[in-house]
Design a protein around this motif. Sequence first.
Motif, short mmCIF file in Angstrom:
data_model
loop_
_atom_site.label_atom_id
_atom_site.label_comp_id
_atom_site.label_asym_id
_atom_site.label_seq_id
_atom_site.Cartn_x
_atom_site.Cartn_y
_atom_site.Cartn_z
N GLN A 198 -12.72 5.56 -22.29
CA GLN A 198 -13.22 5.72 -20.92
C GLN A 198 -14.31 4.69 -20.65
N LEU A 199 -13.92 3.63 -19.96
CA LEU A 199 -14.81 2.50 -19.69
C LEU A 199 -14.65 2.08 -18.23
N PRO A 200 -15.64 1.38 -17.67
CA PRO A 200 -15.46 0.82 -16.32
C PRO A 200 -14.33 -0.20 -16.32
N LEU A 201 -13.66 -0.32 -15.20
CA LEU A 201 -12.59 -1.29 -15.08
C LEU A 201 -13.15 -2.71 -15.12
N THR A 202 -12.44 -3.60 -15.77
CA THR A 202 -12.80 -5.00 -15.80
C THR A 202 -12.13 -5.72 -14.62
N HIS A 203 -12.56 -6.95 -14.35
CA HIS A 203 -11.95 -7.71 -13.26
C HIS A 203 -10.49 -8.00 -13.56
N SER A 204 -10.14 -8.15 -14.84
CA SER A 204 -8.74 -8.39 -15.20
C SER A 204 -7.88 -7.17 -14.86
N ALA A 205 -8.42 -5.97 -15.09
CA ALA A 205 -7.68 -4.75 -14.77
C ALA A 205 -7.50 -4.60 -13.26
N VAL A 206 -8.52 -4.99 -12.49
CA VAL A 206 -8.41 -4.91 -11.03
C VAL A 206 -7.32 -5.85 -10.53
N SER A 207 -7.32 -7.08 -11.04
CA SER A 207 -6.30 -8.04 -10.63
C SER A 207 -4.91 -7.59 -11.07
N ALA A 208 -4.81 -7.02 -12.27
CA ALA A 208 -3.51 -6.54 -12.76
C ALA A 208 -2.99 -5.39 -11.90
N THR A 209 -3.90 -4.59 -11.35
CA THR A 209 -3.49 -3.50 -10.46
C THR A 209 -2.83 -4.06 -9.21
N ALA A 210 -3.45 -5.08 -8.62
CA ALA A 210 -2.85 -5.70 -7.44
C ALA A 210 -1.49 -6.30 -7.77
N PHE A 254 -4.76 8.10 -10.62
CA PHE A 254 -4.60 6.66 -10.69
C PHE A 254 -4.35 6.09 -9.30
N GLY A 255 -3.50 6.79 -8.53
CA GLY A 255 -3.16 6.30 -7.20
C GLY A 255 -4.36 6.29 -6.26
N ARG A 256 -5.21 7.31 -6.34
CA ARG A 256 -6.39 7.34 -5.47
C ARG A 256 -7.33 6.18 -5.78
N ARG A 257 -7.53 5.93 -7.06
CA ARG A 257 -8.38 4.80 -7.46
C ARG A 257 -7.77 3.48 -7.03
N ASP A 258 -6.48 3.28 -7.31
CA ASP A 258 -5.83 2.01 -7.01
C ASP A 258 -5.79 1.76 -5.50
N TYR A 259 -5.56 2.81 -4.73
CA TYR A 259 -5.50 2.65 -3.27
C TYR A 259 -6.84 2.17 -2.73
N ALA A 260 -7.93 2.74 -3.22
CA ALA A 260 -9.26 2.32 -2.76
C ALA A 260 -9.52 0.86 -3.13
N MET A 261 -9.15 0.46 -4.35
CA MET A 261 -9.37 -0.92 -4.76
C MET A 261 -8.54 -1.90 -3.94
N LEU A 262 -7.28 -1.56 -3.69
CA LEU A 262 -6.42 -2.45 -2.93
C LEU A 262 -6.93 -2.62 -1.50
N LEU A 263 -7.44 -1.55 -0.92
CA LEU A 263 -7.99 -1.66 0.43
C LEU A 263 -9.21 -2.57 0.46
N LEU A 264 -10.06 -2.47 -0.56
CA LEU A 264 -11.24 -3.33 -0.61
C LEU A 264 -10.85 -4.80 -0.68
N MET A 265 -9.80 -5.10 -1.42
CA MET A 265 -9.35 -6.49 -1.54
C MET A 265 -8.66 -6.97 -0.27
N LEU A 276 0.82 -1.21 0.00
CA LEU A 276 0.00 0.00 0.00
C LEU A 276 0.86 1.26 0.00
N ASP A 277 2.04 1.17 0.60
CA ASP A 277 2.94 2.33 0.63
C ASP A 277 3.50 2.66 -0.75
N GLN A 278 3.40 1.73 -1.70
CA GLN A 278 3.92 1.97 -3.04
C GLN A 278 2.98 2.84 -3.88
N VAL A 279 1.75 3.05 -3.42
CA VAL A 279 0.75 3.78 -4.20
C VAL A 279 0.96 5.27 -4.03
N ASP A 280 1.08 5.98 -5.12
CA ASP A 280 1.20 7.45 -5.11
C ASP A 280 -0.20 8.05 -5.10
#
Length: 420
Positions: free
Chosen positions: A336-348, A253-264, A244-248
């Motif tokens: 500009q599309l909603p994120l797919t499950h593959s994109a969520v997993s790739a973010t992690a 992008f960082g705000r979105r990714d941080y929220a998704m990582l916390l949910l997981m 989580l400390d790696q997220v800017d």
Amino acid sequence: MLERFFVKPHTIDRITECWLGPQIEQYVTALADRAYAPRSIHRRVPLLVKFATFTAAKNVKQLEQAENFIEPFIADRLSGRNSDRSVGAHRRDRNFVAGVMRHFFSLVLWEADSDRTRPPLPDPFAVQVPGFFDYLRDERGLRQGSIKHYRHYLRVFERHLGEIGCDPGALTLPVVTAFITIQAQHFGRTSMISLASNLRVFLRYLHRERILQRDISKLVEIPQNYRLADIPRSISWASVQNMLDQVDRRTVFGRRDYAMLLLMAVYGLRAREVALLTLDDIDWKRDRLHVRGRKAEHSTTYPLAPIVGEAIVDYLRNGRPDVQSRQLFWRHLAPQLPLTHSAVSATASKYLHRAGIPVSRPGSHTLRHACVQRLVDRGFPLKTIGDYVGHRAASSTMIYAKVQVGDLREVAQGDGEDLQ
């Protein structure tokens, strides 16, 4: 549309005068409709003009024929680059040129109105065994993701039968066994289990519909998968914090990714469940999070943890694109599309790699396993943990009981006298 992105008249003339001019303008219109940034369009159009010049020199002025010159054009473009550049730089250049060319043809040639994709491949055995995929969907109630696996394996099986000249109604056990033996050279253990299981269902359906006189489905052996043979690919909670400390979080992008990582990590949500979250799933008045898209159509309601709620608020205020859809997580780059499950997993996976955390198959399930393991280490009952993360069967949670890191550490450090 070209005037919107190119100011100089002679630049526009150079684009429109090449033989691909109308198609390039159509492509630019499609990109603009998909909210591509001007700088992206400025990088793509000159490349397409060069491709028009390259193909014209070879007396090619038909779009269908030009598609065959993509690879020669890529090779020609890269041949003049500095040979001292790194392998990674050459790979990025090649990927960019190839990506632009294939994207251009996908929108201009494959899609007449820029809204349709290539026609899907027909279902395997659609003529010989009609109704099988309706059976999977309507009678067995399988999701599209599961049906997609059937299509993949049965398409391979259909190709094999075509090569040996065998009809589904004439199938015998030696034919099926020979096919499985051949595929075992290419597939891993998990894939072979899926292949054999799907073949069993297909053969059983053939017998039910009287296409196959004998039911040989039970004779198809499935590779052994010993219960609790594996261990979860979880990581320590300190490693989760490091990731989580790696997220800017200063960037959108960082705000979105941080929220998704916390949910997981906090709730153990699957990538698919994160991708399906909507604004309506967050009950701000009662501090509740509703997760509806779980396996077997289950749903779960969680208390909204303050750290998760703050991250989502930060993303909604300072990161989420201004879109009308209620989907929660979106792409920031065009289209500009909603994120797919593959994109969520790739973010992690991206942040696990960035943190240098060694783990097998890094992705969203790594954080799910870490969430479950943390609850196990804190002494929660397995039934409670299974309900928390949405396990359908108790056996899915039992595997974590064999990885009691704290207890194993005490055993290793002791003298063994307490063991009877």
